[in-house]
Scaffold this motif. Sequence first.
Motif, PDB file in Angstrom:
ATOM      1  N   ALA A 133      53.072  13.773  52.057  1.00  0.00           N
ATOM      2  CA  ALA A 133      52.127  13.558  53.157  1.00  0.00           C
ATOM      3  C   ALA A 133      51.937  12.069  53.414  1.00  0.00           C
ATOM      4  N   ILE A 134      51.781  11.294  52.325  1.00  0.00           N
ATOM      5  CA  ILE A 134      51.627   9.840  52.460  1.00  0.00           C
ATOM      6  C   ILE A 134      52.871   9.226  53.091  1.00  0.00           C
ATOM      7  N   MET A 135      54.044   9.668  52.637  1.00  0.00           N
ATOM      8  CA  MET A 135      55.302   9.114  53.142  1.00  0.00           C
ATOM      9  C   MET A 135      55.491   9.443  54.624  1.00  0.00           C
ATOM     10  N   TRP A 185      54.577   3.351  60.753  1.00  0.00           N
ATOM     11  CA  TRP A 185      55.136   2.028  60.527  1.00  0.00           C
ATOM     12  C   TRP A 185      56.594   1.844  60.926  1.00  0.00           C
ATOM     13  N   THR A 186      57.406   2.905  60.865  1.00  0.00           N
ATOM     14  CA  THR A 186      58.834   2.728  61.117  1.00  0.00           C
ATOM     15  C   THR A 186      59.146   2.091  62.471  1.00  0.00           C
ATOM     16  N   PRO A 187      58.544   2.567  63.585  1.00  0.00           N
ATOM     17  CA  PRO A 187      58.853   1.921  64.872  1.00  0.00           C
ATOM     18  C   PRO A 187      58.505   0.437  64.883  1.00  0.00           C
ATOM     19  N   PRO A 211      49.662  -0.506  51.399  1.00  0.00           N
ATOM     20  CA  PRO A 211      49.854   0.950  51.333  1.00  0.00           C
ATOM     21  C   PRO A 211      51.314   1.349  51.211  1.00  0.00           C
ATOM     22  N   LEU A 212      52.203   0.615  51.886  1.00  0.00           N
ATOM     23  CA  LEU A 212      53.627   0.928  51.795  1.00  0.00           C
ATOM     24  C   LEU A 212      54.146   0.686  50.379  1.00  0.00           C
ATOM     25  N   CYS A 249      61.484  -6.012  56.018  1.00  0.00           N
ATOM     26  CA  CYS A 249      62.375  -5.529  54.951  1.00  0.00           C
ATOM     27  C   CYS A 249      61.588  -4.926  53.789  1.00  0.00           C
ATOM     28  N   LEU A 250      60.498  -5.549  53.427  1.00  0.00           N
ATOM     29  CA  LEU A 250      59.671  -5.007  52.346  1.00  0.00           C
ATOM     30  C   LEU A 250      59.106  -3.649  52.729  1.00  0.00           C
ATOM     31  N   GLY A 251      58.659  -3.519  53.973  1.00  0.00           N
ATOM     32  CA  GLY A 251      58.126  -2.235  54.421  1.00  0.00           C
ATOM     33  C   GLY A 251      59.183  -1.146  54.455  1.00  0.00           C
ATOM     34  N   LEU A 252      60.350  -1.455  55.019  1.00  0.00           N
ATOM     35  CA  LEU A 252      61.429  -0.470  55.088  1.00  0.00           C
ATOM     36  C   LEU A 252      61.972  -0.131  53.705  1.00  0.00           C
TER      37      LEU A 252
END
Length: 279
Positions: A252-254, A261-263, A121-122, A206-209
């Motif tokens: 909205a998705i972001m 996910w950020t934490p 999803p990210l 790293c990929l997620g961020l």
Amino acid sequence: MNNSTEGTSYSGLLSPSNTTDLRDFKISVLFSIVFMTVGITSNSLAIVILLKAYQRFRKKSKASFLLFASGLVFTDLFGHLINGTIAIFVYASNREWSKFDHANVLCSIFGMCMVFFGLCPLLLGSVMAVERCIGVTEPIFHSTKMTSRHAKMILAFVWLFAILVALLPIATLRSYHIQASKTWCFLKTEQIEDWMDQFHLLIFSCLGLLSLAISFVCNAMTGITLIRSKLKSQQHRKGRSHHLEMIIQLLAIMCVSCICWTPFLVSFPTHKGTLWLAC
């Protein structure tokens, strides 16, 4: 003597500690079932809506966006279905992994699913943001290059890339680990002593961020471009409204992705109980 033994046993079964554990267990299972059911129902409805919209706009610029959105919802649907089913099974087995997963097979499958359905999803959110940014800032290039065929290839590549990342620990002879709550499996996040385990966490984080950062930059560029545009004709106004609708969806998705996910992506617990930056 028998009555005394039975009374002691019965009293133990109804002790406050056991009653509390049983209540917490039922609440946990119920929460998992409700969460999975709501996720499956909402995503199924979204897929139907998106597929109908895609059939209407398949020859227009909106088609690629709808295709990516369908892929995102489709992935999230299967994430709820697969991960939720495994979680319910673990709860039903009283979280005693040693009894039903001697070879660590289920934990490995669960861990790979968590990585795949967490990363996809990210990545797709960032792909959608890039697609809209190109569609708004370079409409001619978008209309000639971003065809449905290209969009399907990009979607397949994202899925394949996420699968490879999920398989990376297995390929490097590392295993997924049961987490502290004993309800799910993931990459090793505690007492990390091997650089390879840390490397796997860094890749995922790293990929997620990076995906969230790309989404933020592209959505900002798209929003600024739309704000600066002063189109007068009715046709252009429709186009602007059409873009704004998709930008609102992307925002909205972001926002949901950032909150959820950020934490988790920024910090992981170590054996000392502190938090370390993963990327």
